[in-house]
Design an enzyme around this catalytic site. Structure first.
Site, PDB file in Angstrom:
ATOM      1  N   GLU A 228      41.543 -34.251  27.258  1.00 20.74           N
ATOM      2  CA  GLU A 228      41.518 -32.978  26.547  1.00 20.74           C
ATOM      3  C   GLU A 228      42.511 -32.019  27.192  1.00 20.74           C
ATOM      4  O   GLU A 228      43.335 -31.421  26.530  1.00 20.74           O
ATOM      5  CB  GLU A 228      40.103 -32.410  26.637  1.00 20.74           C
ATOM      6  CG  GLU A 228      39.736 -31.586  25.446  1.00 20.74           C
ATOM      7  CD  GLU A 228      38.352 -31.007  25.586  1.00 20.74           C
ATOM      8  OE1 GLU A 228      37.401 -31.778  25.806  1.00 20.74           O
ATOM      9  OE2 GLU A 228      38.227 -29.780  25.484  1.00 20.74           O
ATOM     10  N   ARG A 306      28.227 -24.424  28.702  1.00 17.97           N
ATOM     11  CA  ARG A 306      27.464 -25.348  27.843  1.00 17.97           C
ATOM     12  C   ARG A 306      26.232 -25.890  28.575  1.00 17.97           C
ATOM     13  O   ARG A 306      25.186 -26.097  27.965  1.00 17.97           O
ATOM     14  CB  ARG A 306      28.352 -26.474  27.323  1.00 17.97           C
ATOM     15  CG  ARG A 306      27.663 -27.381  26.317  1.00 17.97           C
ATOM     16  CD  ARG A 306      28.633 -28.304  25.599  1.00 17.97           C
ATOM     17  NE  ARG A 306      29.284 -27.643  24.461  1.00 17.97           N
ATOM     18  CZ  ARG A 306      28.803 -27.641  23.216  1.00 17.97           C
ATOM     19  NH1 ARG A 306      27.678 -28.267  22.922  1.00 17.97           N
ATOM     20  NH2 ARG A 306      29.447 -27.017  22.243  1.00 17.97           N
ATOM     21  N   GLU A 755      29.144 -36.698  20.732  1.00 18.01           N
ATOM     22  CA  GLU A 755      28.582 -36.499  22.064  1.00 18.01           C
ATOM     23  C   GLU A 755      27.051 -36.579  22.136  1.00 18.01           C
ATOM     24  O   GLU A 755      26.514 -37.101  23.115  1.00 18.01           O
ATOM     25  CB  GLU A 755      29.023 -35.135  22.613  1.00 18.01           C
ATOM     26  CG  GLU A 755      30.511 -34.991  22.823  1.00 18.01           C
ATOM     27  CD  GLU A 755      30.893 -33.549  23.091  1.00 18.01           C
ATOM     28  OE1 GLU A 755      30.912 -32.758  22.129  1.00 18.01           O
ATOM     29  OE2 GLU A 755      31.153 -33.206  24.253  1.00 18.01           O
TER      30      GLU A 755
HETATM   31  N1  MTE Z   1      34.322 -42.479  20.694  1.00 14.21           N
HETATM   32  C1  MTE Z   1      35.300 -43.315  21.100  1.00 14.21           C
HETATM   33  N2  MTE Z   1      35.320 -44.565  20.595  1.00 14.21           N
HETATM   34  N3  MTE Z   1      36.258 -42.920  21.989  1.00 14.21           N
HETATM   35  C2  MTE Z   1      36.257 -41.659  22.536  1.00 14.21           C
HETATM   36  O1  MTE Z   1      37.132 -41.325  23.334  1.00 14.21           O
HETATM   37  N4  MTE Z   1      35.124 -39.467  22.629  1.00 14.21           N
HETATM   38  C3  MTE Z   1      33.867 -38.751  22.449  1.00 14.21           C
HETATM   39  C4  MTE Z   1      33.303 -38.988  21.051  1.00 14.21           C
HETATM   40  N5  MTE Z   1      33.296 -40.395  20.740  1.00 14.21           N
HETATM   41  C5  MTE Z   1      35.220 -40.752  22.138  1.00 14.21           C
HETATM   42  C6  MTE Z   1      34.278 -41.214  21.179  1.00 14.21           C
HETATM   43  C7  MTE Z   1      33.986 -37.310  22.653  1.00 14.21           C
HETATM   44  S1  MTE Z   1      33.944 -36.717  24.233  1.00 14.21           S
HETATM   45  C8  MTE Z   1      34.077 -36.430  21.615  1.00 14.21           C
HETATM   46  S2  MTE Z   1      34.111 -34.756  21.870  1.00 14.21           S
HETATM   47  C9  MTE Z   1      34.137 -36.897  20.231  1.00 14.21           C
HETATM   48  O2  MTE Z   1      34.143 -38.314  20.134  1.00 14.21           O
HETATM   49  C10 MTE Z   1      35.379 -36.335  19.580  1.00 14.21           C
HETATM   50  O3  MTE Z   1      35.579 -36.791  18.311  1.00 14.21           O
HETATM   51  P1  MTE Z   1      34.854 -36.170  17.011  1.00 14.21           P
HETATM   52  O4  MTE Z   1      34.775 -34.701  17.190  1.00 14.21           O
HETATM   53  O5  MTE Z   1      35.750 -36.588  15.920  1.00 14.21           O
HETATM   54  O6  MTE Z   1      33.505 -36.810  16.955  1.00 14.21           O
HETATM   55  C1  QUE Z   2      32.652 -27.384  24.070  1.00  4.17           C
HETATM   56  C2  QUE Z   2      33.875 -27.896  24.297  1.00  4.17           C
HETATM   57  C3  QUE Z   2      34.948 -27.069  24.689  1.00  4.17           C
HETATM   58  C4  QUE Z   2      34.734 -25.709  24.858  1.00  4.17           C
HETATM   59  C5  QUE Z   2      33.476 -25.206  24.625  1.00  4.17           C
HETATM   60  C6  QUE Z   2      32.444 -26.046  24.234  1.00  4.17           C
HETATM   61  C7  QUE Z   2      36.257 -27.568  24.922  1.00  4.17           C
HETATM   62  C8  QUE Z   2      37.277 -26.654  25.278  1.00  4.17           C
HETATM   63  C9  QUE Z   2      36.996 -25.298  25.433  1.00  4.17           C
HETATM   64  C10 QUE Z   2      37.969 -24.287  25.740  1.00  4.17           C
HETATM   65  C11 QUE Z   2      37.566 -23.020  26.118  1.00  4.17           C
HETATM   66  C12 QUE Z   2      38.467 -22.000  26.346  1.00  4.17           C
HETATM   67  C13 QUE Z   2      39.821 -22.216  26.181  1.00  4.17           C
HETATM   68  C14 QUE Z   2      40.256 -23.469  25.791  1.00  4.17           C
HETATM   69  C15 QUE Z   2      39.325 -24.498  25.578  1.00  4.17           C
HETATM   70  O1  QUE Z   2      35.734 -24.876  25.238  1.00  4.17           O
HETATM   71  O2  QUE Z   2      36.461 -28.765  24.792  1.00  4.17           O
HETATM   72  O3  QUE Z   2      41.571 -23.683  25.610  1.00  4.17           O
HETATM   73  O4  QUE Z   2      40.741 -21.223  26.394  1.00  4.17           O
HETATM   74  O5  QUE Z   2      38.527 -27.150  25.455  1.00  4.17           O
HETATM   75  O6  QUE Z   2      31.226 -25.560  23.972  1.00  4.17           O
HETATM   76  O7  QUE Z   2      34.074 -29.217  24.157  1.00  4.17           O
HETATM   77 MO1  MOS Z   3      34.572 -34.296  24.161  1.00  2.00          MO
HETATM   78  S1  MOS Z   3      33.916 -34.043  26.096  1.00  2.00           S
HETATM   79  O1  MOS Z   3      34.288 -32.584  23.821  1.00  2.00           O
HETATM   80  O2  MOS Z   3      36.227 -34.422  24.420  1.00  2.00           O
END
Ligand code: MTE
Ligand code: QUE
Ligand code: MOS
Length: 809
Positions: A228, A306, A755
């Site tokens: 990310e 979170r 997630e």
């Molecule tokens: N599933 C696979 N196969 N590979 C991945 O890297 N990442 C997870 C989840 N499922 C992931 C996965 C995470 S951390 C997130 S936030 C979500 O997929 C992101 O995709 P979505 O928002 O389209 O569900």
């Molecule tokens: C869940 C997430 C993210 C989040 C907040 C959530 C995330 C993320 C950020 C974030 C916050 C501030 C920023 C930025 C990103 O917040 O993935 O660039 O300025 O990147 O509840 O998954």
């Molecule tokens: Mo998922 S930890 O929000 O990339």
């Protein structure tokens, strides 16, 4: 709802899916290697690259000073791209070696001489707390009168919990290829969940405008949060070399380097005081959360937020105060990992529930049901004042109790464990059922937006792009299915194209499980605008003899064009249809099975393809772009109050474990899961997400342990870092989805699946505790264990006396 396979399933299994490193090598392409610090904290006194530069095949060596701006960071810009004067974690990048071959780069890397002055490092949360080594300020979310409620509670418990990190273990390590283009432009192919972030880090780092940097992400071989933020500096490394040497530059981290250099799930230490009555009703909770942020801020403050917002999990706790503080240590900057902070908050409260039950001699499930959010008596409001709408939690608990045969199995396990106390050849068994309630939305409001571009070609096939990136989760399959269904087409008519910053800009990371919710909604808005125009055209064409249609006459210039209004570009998600109830319809025209027809007079029909040809000849736009944002979010970070989430994905799991008395190995022998995913777009993909997330979480709570020596990660390969494999999966594994049509706010009434199911792994961790409770030391005392409960951790709990000499303090 469909059950089509993943759109890349056939190319994945036949090895034809293209990942970044599968891109063919260009003749002048260079390979980039990274030199990183072996020390957790040190002053860099000198970097000598003279010898390395003379090494055969080396084309250049670059240091921090070679960047235009040597700084980046997702939330706070606090991290150098390449360390110049000091290093703050082992694995921190210092120099880039550009060479004609990976092997020549490695030889040259060994010739770079860095003189360090090693400094004392902060290597634990405890040390960070005592040194007040923090990142950003402390945060607090509070409801009720916690002190008073604690003081008057009939029963109180005070304790703490150590939660450790975990590696993402994506199969594809971090990688990027940068191509120099004409007039100073750079094109970067990256394995990133956040192409826009890569674009910004590259352009800022290289001193270019965003207009000159295009970042393309076709797919990742897994991201799980690890790509990310932390894919961005990797992209900048390739881009710097490409810019400086005017040649394509490829960087491909080895698994070992990737594991050493990149941050993990944040470790946490939490401290809590809980008050409850004699029935086990929790009346007050005072929780202090500390996380190990590592050396730089990365996403840790959002992750902490979170965690604080999930410290209630499924339970109504009238008086609740949770504070959160991110600690600055000398580990790799810890980062997003599936669940973000959620799993840490939930681990704490689930442990508390187990402890309360143990204290009162009750079944933990009874305590869970008693404290569960309900729609009655005002017990449906979270500590941050959001109403828990569409609350399925009580139903999930009772359905799963029945389906998993909990009561009968509880009795059997009780009887078994009594036998096991006298017969050490028998394993200990444990059973636990835990729920999850996971808020869907970025808690940072501005991230809850997305845009999409949909194109219909003249043969009636479509291409679409959004800001969403494919990491295996199936976001492309879902979005193409949404688009196709609006037009009554097969999914195969729609091709999702690589995510690219020149088509979809200012995008958010594909994260927070909201990829489909946000980008799928934007795609639907775009396609509905085209559909509105097509419907009006169809309506008019049905009244014109086909011989007079523009495709036959336009060449001769004799025919009047059919005028169609340009669909008004509102940002109303309900444009033309209830968001929750499916497909939009305009002007009484239906799109189904490749046909377009009048709903009232179905004999008036034509093929979709024919309508598209006609639309083109009438000069009707066949492409659209739309922007979408989640409505109704009002969370205020300063007060810690408001509607933080669009909705909650919910679920429950019941896990049974069997523990070997000699090795401490815990096997999950059975797991039953019910997930509430609203009305799924694709049930098969969702079941895949639920199953995969649960097993990934099992690794975190059992076998995955990161070993560091002086801050350097020793367990940086699969030989020393144990993720679950196929034999570790439960032999009995029942997963089903709840039937729920009531998730009104989200596109098509779906709920995000990415997630939330990971958090169900906590049922495995609590089941291990449940097994231990039968042993004599734990009749009165709760069997406190760390997370993960590794074999060693379990052995230690089984035989505390044997481990005394190795246990500190
Ligand atoms: N599933 C696979 N196969 N590979 C991945 O890297 N990442 C997870 C989840 N499922 C992931 C996965 C995470 S951390 C997130 S936030 C979500 O997929 C992101 O995709 P979505 O928002 O389209 O569900
Ligand atoms: C869940 C997430 C993210 C989040 C907040 C959530 C995330 C993320 C950020 C974030 C916050 C501030 C920023 C930025 C990103 O917040 O993935 O660039 O300025 O990147 O509840 O998954
Ligand atoms: Mo998922 S930890 O929000 O990339």
């Amino acid at each position: 709802m469909s059950n089509l396979p993943h759109d890349s399933a056939h190319t994945h299994v036949t090895g034809r899916s293209e990942f970044v490193d599968d891109r063919a090598k260009l003749s002048n392409e260079l390979f980039v290697d990274v030199l990183y610090s072996p020390h957790a904290k040190a002053k860099i006194k000198k970097i000598n690259i003279d010898k390395a530069l003379k090494s055969p095949g080396v084309k250049g060596i670059f240091l921090g000073k070679d960047f235009h701006h040597n700084i980046w960071g997702t939330i706070f810009q606090d991290q150098p791209l390449l360390a110049e004067t000091e290093v703050n974690f082992a694995g921190e990048a210092i120099a880039l070696i550009a060479a004609t071959h990976p092997d020549t780069a490695a030889v040259a890397k060994a010739l770079i001489e860095v003189t360090y002055e090693v400094k004392p490092a902060v290597l634990s949360v405890q040390d960070a707390i005592s040194l007040e080594s923090f990142i950003a300020g402390s945060r607090k979310i509070e409801r009720g009168e916690v002190e008073k409620a604690l003081a008057s509670a009939p029963n109180k418990l005070e304790n703490s919990l150590v939660i450790r990190g975990a590696d993402h273990f994506y199969l594809e390590s971090n990688v990027a290829i940068a191509y120099p283009k004409e007039d100073g432009q750079i094109e970067v192919h990256s394995s990133s969940q956040h192409p826009t972030e890569c674009q910004h880090v590259v352009s800022h780092g290289l001193g270019l405008g965003s207009k000159d940097v295009t970042v393309i992400v076709k797919r990742m071989g897994g991201g799980f949060g690890g790509k990310e933020s932390q894919a961005a500096p990797i992209a900048a490394y390739a881009a710097l070399v490409a810019q400086k040497l005017n040649a394509p530059a490829r960087i491909v981290l080895t698994k070992d380097d990737d594991m050493v250099m990149t941050g993990k799930r944040n470790p946490f230490e939490v401290f809590y005081n809980v008050g409850f009555d004699d029935n086990g009703c929790i009346t007050a909770l005072d929780a202090k959360l500390y996380s190990d942020g590592g050396a730089y801020a990365d996403l840790s403050t959002s992750i902490m937020e979170r965690a604080m917002l999930h410290s209630d999990n499924a339970y109504y706790i009238p008086h609740l105060r949770v504070t959160g503080q991110v600690c600055r240590t000398n580990y790799h900057p810890h980062t997003a990992f599936r669940g973000f902070g959620g799993p840490k908050g939930v681990a704490m409260i689930e442990k508390i529930v187990e402890e309360v039950a143990h204290y009162l001699g009750k079944d933990p499930l009874e305590i869970r049901k008693l404290n569960c959010y309900t729609d009655e008596g005002g017990r449906n409001i979270t500590h941050y004042d959001q109403v828990v709408e569409n609350n399925c939690l009580p139903r999930l608990l009772s359905d799963l109790e029945k389906e998993s045969n909990y009561v009968a199995r509880r009795k059997e396990i009780e009887a078994h464990n009594i036998k096991a106390l006298t017969d050490r050849s028998l394993p200990l068994k444990g059973l636990s059922l835990t729920p999850v309630k996971f808020g869907i939305s970025f808690t940072t409001r501005f991230l809850n937006q997305a845009n999409a571009l949909v194109i219909i070609h003249r043969d009636g096939t479509l291409q679409a792009t959004t800001g969403a990136t494919e990491m295996g989760q199936g976001v492309n399959a879902r979005i193409s299915e949404l688009i196709a269904s609006e037009l009554g087409l097969k999914r195969s008519a729609v091709r999702m194209m690589p995510t690219s910053t020149d088509k979809n800009a200012n995008t958010s990371p594909t994260a927070a499980s909201s990829g489909t919710d946000l980008n799928g909604a934007a795609a639907i808005l775009a396609v509905r605008r085209i559909k509105m125009r097509l419907s009006e055209l169809a309506l008019k064409l049905f009244d014109i003899p086909e011989s007079q249609w523009a495709r036959h006459t336009a060449g001769l210039g004799t025919q009047e064009e059919v005028e169609v209004k340009n669909a008004h570009l509102t940002n109303d998600p309900n444009e033309g249809a209830e968001w929750n109830s499916g497909i939009a319809e305009y002007h009484g025209i239906s799109f189904k099975d490749g046909q377009v027809f009048s709903a009232k007079h179905p004999e008036k029909r034509m093929t979709f393809h024919s309508l598209i040809v006609e639309a083109y000849h009438n000069r009707i736009a066949l492409s659209e772009y739309a922007h979408y944002k989640f409505p109704g979010l009002s969370f205020n970070k300063l007060t810690g109050k408001g509607t933080a989430f669009l909705y909650f994905t919910q679920g429950a799991a019941c896990s049974e474990v069997s523990i070997d008395r000699d090795t401490g190995e815990a096997k999950v022998t059975r797991a039953d899961i019910i997930m509430d995913l609203g009305r799924p777009i694709n049930e098969g993909l969702d079941l895949g997400q639920v199953t995969g997330a649960f097993i990934q979480g099992m690794g975190w709570v059992t076998t995955e342990k990161l070993f560091y020596k002086n801050g350097f990660l020793l367990s940086h390969a699969p030989s020393t870092y144990k993720i679950p494999n196929i034999q570790d999966t439960p032999r009995i594994f029942n997963v089903r989805l709840l039937n729920n049509n009531e998730n009104k706010p989200n596109v098509r009434g779906t709920k995000a699946a990415g997630e939330p199911p990971l958090l169900l792994c906590l049922s495995v961790w609590t089941a291990i505790h449940d097994a231990m409770k039968r042993l004599s030391p734990y009749k009165l005392k709760y069997p406190h264990m760390e997370l993960p409960a590794t074999n060693e951790e379990i052995l230690k709990a089984m035989h505390p006396e044997l481990f005394k000499k190795w246990t500190k303090k």
